[in-house]
Write a protein that holds these residues in place. Sequence first.
Motif, short mmCIF file in Angstrom:
data_model
loop_
_atom_site.label_atom_id
_atom_site.label_comp_id
_atom_site.label_asym_id
_atom_site.label_seq_id
_atom_site.Cartn_x
_atom_site.Cartn_y
_atom_site.Cartn_z
N ASN A 51 0.83 -1.21 0.00
CA ASN A 51 0.00 0.00 0.00
C ASN A 51 0.86 1.26 0.00
O ASN A 51 0.59 2.22 0.71
CB ASN A 51 -0.97 0.01 1.19
N ASN A 52 1.92 1.26 -0.80
CA ASN A 52 2.83 2.39 -0.84
C ASN A 52 3.19 2.72 -2.28
O ASN A 52 3.44 1.82 -3.08
CB ASN A 52 4.11 2.07 -0.07
N LYS A 53 3.22 4.01 -2.58
CA LYS A 53 3.66 4.46 -3.89
C LYS A 53 4.81 5.45 -3.75
O LYS A 53 5.27 6.01 -4.73
CB LYS A 53 2.50 5.09 -4.65
N LYS A 54 5.28 5.66 -2.53
CA LYS A 54 6.36 6.61 -2.28
C LYS A 54 7.70 5.89 -2.26
O LYS A 54 7.77 4.65 -2.23
CB LYS A 54 6.13 7.32 -0.94
N ARG A 55 8.79 6.67 -2.25
CA ARG A 55 10.15 6.14 -2.23
C ARG A 55 10.43 5.50 -0.87
O ARG A 55 10.05 6.03 0.17
CB ARG A 55 11.13 7.28 -2.50
N VAL A 56 11.14 4.35 -0.90
CA VAL A 56 11.47 3.62 0.33
C VAL A 56 12.99 3.61 0.49
O VAL A 56 13.72 3.34 -0.47
CB VAL A 56 10.95 2.16 0.28
N LYS A 57 13.47 3.86 1.71
CA LYS A 57 14.89 3.79 2.01
C LYS A 57 15.12 2.60 2.93
O LYS A 57 14.57 2.55 4.04
CB LYS A 57 15.39 5.08 2.66
N TRP A 58 15.94 1.65 2.47
CA TRP A 58 16.18 0.42 3.21
C TRP A 58 17.50 0.50 3.96
O TRP A 58 18.46 1.09 3.47
CB TRP A 58 16.24 -0.77 2.26
N SER A 59 17.56 -0.16 5.14
CA SER A 59 18.82 -0.22 5.90
C SER A 59 18.84 -1.46 6.78
O SER A 59 17.80 -2.03 7.11
CB SER A 59 19.00 1.03 6.75
N SER A 60 20.05 -1.88 7.17
CA SER A 60 20.25 -3.03 8.05
C SER A 60 21.08 -2.56 9.24
O SER A 60 22.05 -1.83 9.07
CB SER A 60 20.99 -4.14 7.31
N ASN A 61 20.72 -3.01 10.44
CA ASN A 61 21.48 -2.60 11.61
C ASN A 61 22.74 -3.45 11.80
O ASN A 61 23.66 -3.05 12.49
CB ASN A 61 20.62 -2.61 12.88
N LYS A 62 22.81 -4.64 11.16
CA LYS A 62 23.99 -5.51 11.22
C LYS A 62 24.29 -6.03 9.82
O LYS A 62 23.78 -7.08 9.42
CB LYS A 62 23.77 -6.67 12.20
N LYS A 63 25.13 -5.31 9.10
CA LYS A 63 25.41 -5.68 7.71
C LYS A 63 26.25 -6.95 7.59
O LYS A 63 26.27 -7.57 6.55
CB LYS A 63 26.10 -4.52 7.01
N LYS A 64 26.93 -7.35 8.68
CA LYS A 64 27.69 -8.60 8.65
C LYS A 64 26.76 -9.81 8.73
O LYS A 64 27.10 -10.90 8.29
CB LYS A 64 28.70 -8.66 9.79
N VAL A 65 25.56 -9.62 9.27
CA VAL A 65 24.59 -10.71 9.41
C VAL A 65 23.67 -10.75 8.20
O VAL A 65 23.46 -11.82 7.60
CB VAL A 65 23.78 -10.56 10.72
N ALA A 66 23.09 -9.61 7.82
CA ALA A 66 22.16 -9.54 6.69
C ALA A 66 22.27 -8.18 6.02
O ALA A 66 22.30 -7.15 6.70
CB ALA A 66 20.73 -9.79 7.14
N THR A 67 22.32 -8.19 4.69
CA THR A 67 22.35 -6.95 3.93
C THR A 67 21.04 -6.78 3.19
O THR A 67 20.31 -7.75 2.97
CB THR A 67 23.51 -6.94 2.92
N VAL A 68 20.76 -5.54 2.79
CA VAL A 68 19.54 -5.25 2.04
C VAL A 68 19.87 -4.28 0.92
O VAL A 68 20.69 -3.36 1.09
CB VAL A 68 18.42 -4.69 2.97
N THR A 69 19.29 -4.52 -0.27
CA THR A 69 19.53 -3.65 -1.43
C THR A 69 18.55 -2.48 -1.43
O THR A 69 17.63 -2.43 -0.59
CB THR A 69 19.37 -4.43 -2.75
#
Length: 185
Positions: A51-69
């Motif tokens: 239910n979103n048409k706006k821009r989304v900014k993704w982030s991960s708090n532990k990049k050594k465990v899981a990354t996000v594009t």
Amino acid sequence: MKKLIACILSISLLLGGYFGGVATQSASKIRLNRKNLTLTKGQSFKLIVKNNKKRVKWSSNKKKVATVTKKGKITAKKQGKARITAKVAKKKLTCKVTVKKSTPVISTPVVDPVAITTPVPSTTQATPAPKDDNEPVTNTDSSPAPDTNATPEPDTAATPDPDSLAAAPTEDPATKDDGWIQGWY
């Protein structure tokens, strides 16, 4: 009287529009497709903001465990826990990601069907010894020798009745249709 009906109709339309709009607004609430996620090392998953048409900014708090594009694709890197955050306008949506060790694949030995051989029973037969030309030929069969000068006896079997089952024509077994399809068992 006409004015009273007009007022009631206009009030009901206003109230109906107000409450109908509230129901529509709650149904289109912005949310993630998953709140919790468990992956094994090397696996990926794509989070989607519904239910979103706006821009989304993704982030991960532990990049050594899981990354996000930038498009929300999560990739599990190593064992542990991480929190993936999606920022939409002034809202923050989170997904808790647990990464487990990849389980080792236990391989079973591959059996080559060609290498498997079954013992073939021996079909050796006794072969007769070669005959010596000087030996007389003897008949080992105990039955009397056929008389070659005898005349054949006439067939004394009675002619069957044409209406009996014995007179029915016989079928060739190769072309007999017994309801089975050849090759189907």
